[in-house]
Design an enzyme around this catalytic site. Sequence first.
Site, PDB file in Angstrom:
ATOM      1  N   ASP A 178      -3.776 -15.487  14.822  1.00 60.56           N
ATOM      2  CA  ASP A 178      -4.440 -15.473  13.520  1.00 60.56           C
ATOM      3  C   ASP A 178      -5.944 -15.223  13.710  1.00 60.56           C
ATOM      4  O   ASP A 178      -6.344 -14.454  14.570  1.00 60.56           O
ATOM      5  CB  ASP A 178      -4.171 -16.802  12.818  1.00 60.56           C
ATOM      6  CG  ASP A 178      -4.070 -16.677  11.311  1.00 60.56           C
ATOM      7  OD1 ASP A 178      -5.101 -16.369  10.680  1.00 60.56           O
ATOM      8  OD2 ASP A 178      -2.969 -16.880  10.764  1.00 60.56           O
ATOM      9  N   HIS A 229      -8.579 -18.887   7.944  1.00 60.94           N
ATOM     10  CA  HIS A 229      -7.145 -18.790   7.703  1.00 60.94           C
ATOM     11  C   HIS A 229      -6.336 -19.422   8.837  1.00 60.94           C
ATOM     12  O   HIS A 229      -5.371 -20.159   8.609  1.00 60.94           O
ATOM     13  CB  HIS A 229      -6.808 -17.308   7.543  1.00 60.94           C
ATOM     14  CG  HIS A 229      -5.398 -17.010   7.194  1.00 60.94           C
ATOM     15  ND1 HIS A 229      -4.411 -16.810   8.139  1.00 60.94           N
ATOM     16  CD2 HIS A 229      -4.801 -16.824   5.987  1.00 60.94           C
ATOM     17  CE1 HIS A 229      -3.276 -16.517   7.539  1.00 60.94           C
ATOM     18  NE2 HIS A 229      -3.482 -16.520   6.233  1.00 60.94           N
ATOM     19  N   SER A 414       1.669 -16.963   3.992  1.00 60.95           N
ATOM     20  CA  SER A 414       0.970 -17.436   5.181  1.00 60.95           C
ATOM     21  C   SER A 414       1.046 -18.944   5.312  1.00 60.95           C
ATOM     22  O   SER A 414       1.032 -19.497   6.409  1.00 60.95           O
ATOM     23  CB  SER A 414      -0.508 -17.031   5.131  1.00 60.95           C
ATOM     24  OG  SER A 414      -0.697 -15.715   5.545  1.00 60.95           O
TER      25      SER A 414
END
EC number: 3.4.21.-
Length: 703
Positions: A178, A229, A414
Amino acid sequence: MRLKILGFTTLMALLAACGGGNGGTNPPPASNTLSGTVRLGNKASSAQIASSGRLLTSDQEEFVPGEVIVRFKPSLSVQSVSSLSVGGVSLQRVRALGLESTGLYRASTDTAGTLRLVQGLRARGDVLWAQPNFIQRALKTPNDEFYPYQWHYPAINLPQAWDIEDGTSSPVTVAVVDTGVLVQHPDFAGKLLPGYDFITDPRQSNDGDGRDANADDPGDEPGGDSSYHGSHVAGTIAAATNNGTGTAGISWGAKIVPVRVLGVGGGTLADIADGMLWAAGVSVAGIPANPNPAQILNMSLGGKGRCADSPAYQDVINQLLAKGIIVVVAAGNSNEDAANFRPASCSGVITVGATEFQNARARYSNFGPRIDLMAPGGDVQADLNNDNFADGVLSEHRNDAKNDYDYVFYNGTSMAAPHVAGVIALMKSKKPALTGAEALDILRRTAHPLDGTACTGQGPDSHPGSDCGAGLIDAFAALQALDGGGGTNPNPDFTLSLSPNSLVIPPGSSANTTLTVTRSGGFSDSLSLSLKGAPNGVTGSLNPSGNSATLTLNVAASVKPGSYALTLEAAGGGKTKTASLSLAVGTSAAKPTLEGAYVIACFYLGNDCDQIKSRIIQVKGQTSGPYSFGDLAAGDYLLFGWKDLDGDKDVSAGDYLGAYVENGQIALVRPSKSGLNFALEEVQGTGMLLDQVQHALRSLRSR
């Protein structure tokens, strides 16, 4: 299956208007020519038709202009190929990738030029495959601001599961591929293992350099207000839990290996592929070995495009699967079919869609047959639990404006994927020998199916319940199933599929097709198979093997030529399902000729045919004949042909179809060139070549 591609009147108008082409034996003009011989080949299976591959790239697929990933045949070392020349364009090797005989090459060209380079590389005898360096992005919808607010854990019966296993009995290593993680966030204390930053471009990295051993997330917005994220994803899997602060992670004992591949504007597939391999313990040139190979990979990222068009992704995933790594991926947030997104559509991964507070498909979540499971992804546009916070998934973050660590609610697939990765970590902690196939089977059997109403989520489209995979995961039931208890899905079912679903058989001959049974919800009843609707003289024998059966269809010499609709029926467990089979009985007395077949020179624009510069001609001959196009505009051309054998003005079973290929790939050619020979093969079923030719022919309709 019949595909309407070009009406007879339109085709005749094209033939009259195009000009510049010569059929039969007329000599070609002296320059700007493309010529060769086309012939009628033997019967081709649908697998052979599909093997030619897909040339066209969706205009929604992002890639780095000028960058191409090339895998050479095993006999060639990528280190020995420092530069390449394709169509007069020079490519320089940037670096070798983790995949064997694979390198990243770069040229000074634009998007269309990159596609031309890919096609030219595919035509080389020393190249196994070539593809653009696709860009992938984090799949989330950001919003703003401890365990009492993590409604998404009770939704999957996680508190009950913790009574069985909290992840500390045999800690599992999970790689989060990520944006990296916030290594100083207090809720990651004692939870992180050494990671790596695989972002090559310093502009994208946002940390002043390229690849290094620092997987800290400096943010993906240079001006602040970054997503962080990867930290949000990692927090769901394994934030420090039962420590009196912050949020809870699903696995209390799991360790996170942060693999940074996404930065400003996302990340490239070349970097992502190397990061995936390194995370699994595979050696990557120039990078120190990973001392803590992951057992599970979470990939909450993706982009538009089919995995079939990105062999780098599938090759890497295949290597990971061969090592026993379990790969969990997000389905995507476009409210579309997940089959058109990667890595969601890749084989062997566990693809996860998202639900909201009411356990229905979230308005944004992708759907379709490729979905394996659903998990909470939330919806930050709602507060249905009336807790005065958005119904997103709560996890770790950083407030750039206050220079402080905090927690935020996000929504997206996600956020759903790490719920599945975390639950698998609990399962693998309880049973270290757990395989990916076993984990997926248990999660499917213990999931709660979403019916037709729940599977529509909050979106404007209505999609059947089967578009949400096995349904919403149940952590408690899954852990119970590891001990042999539970695991009974309240909606056991099965589906049927045929490949190919159409056969062309001359009288006195036979052919095979394969029936596949896909079971869900723990359906285990035996099935009775039968063939329905066969005319006199047509018989079928079924040879079952596990969850598939081979149907051998025999056509007696007395059967009259024509089209017949047959049905394969499977019955069991109080359910009956059918699959349709189209049978075309041809005549073996009169062999087809090439007379009247069309050859098309498609002036290729990158994803379409030019409406003015393309040419179409008819060729003459019995089983083979010459063709030539003259006075062509300079540029790249696709060459393909079609013989409408049954005269129905459709490409359908029994017609003949083909394209000029080099090394198994449909090739681009430039005038002047001769010897461009290819065969038209009999169509059985459909395949990628048929789809591709259909697309190209459609682009000529308005001429």
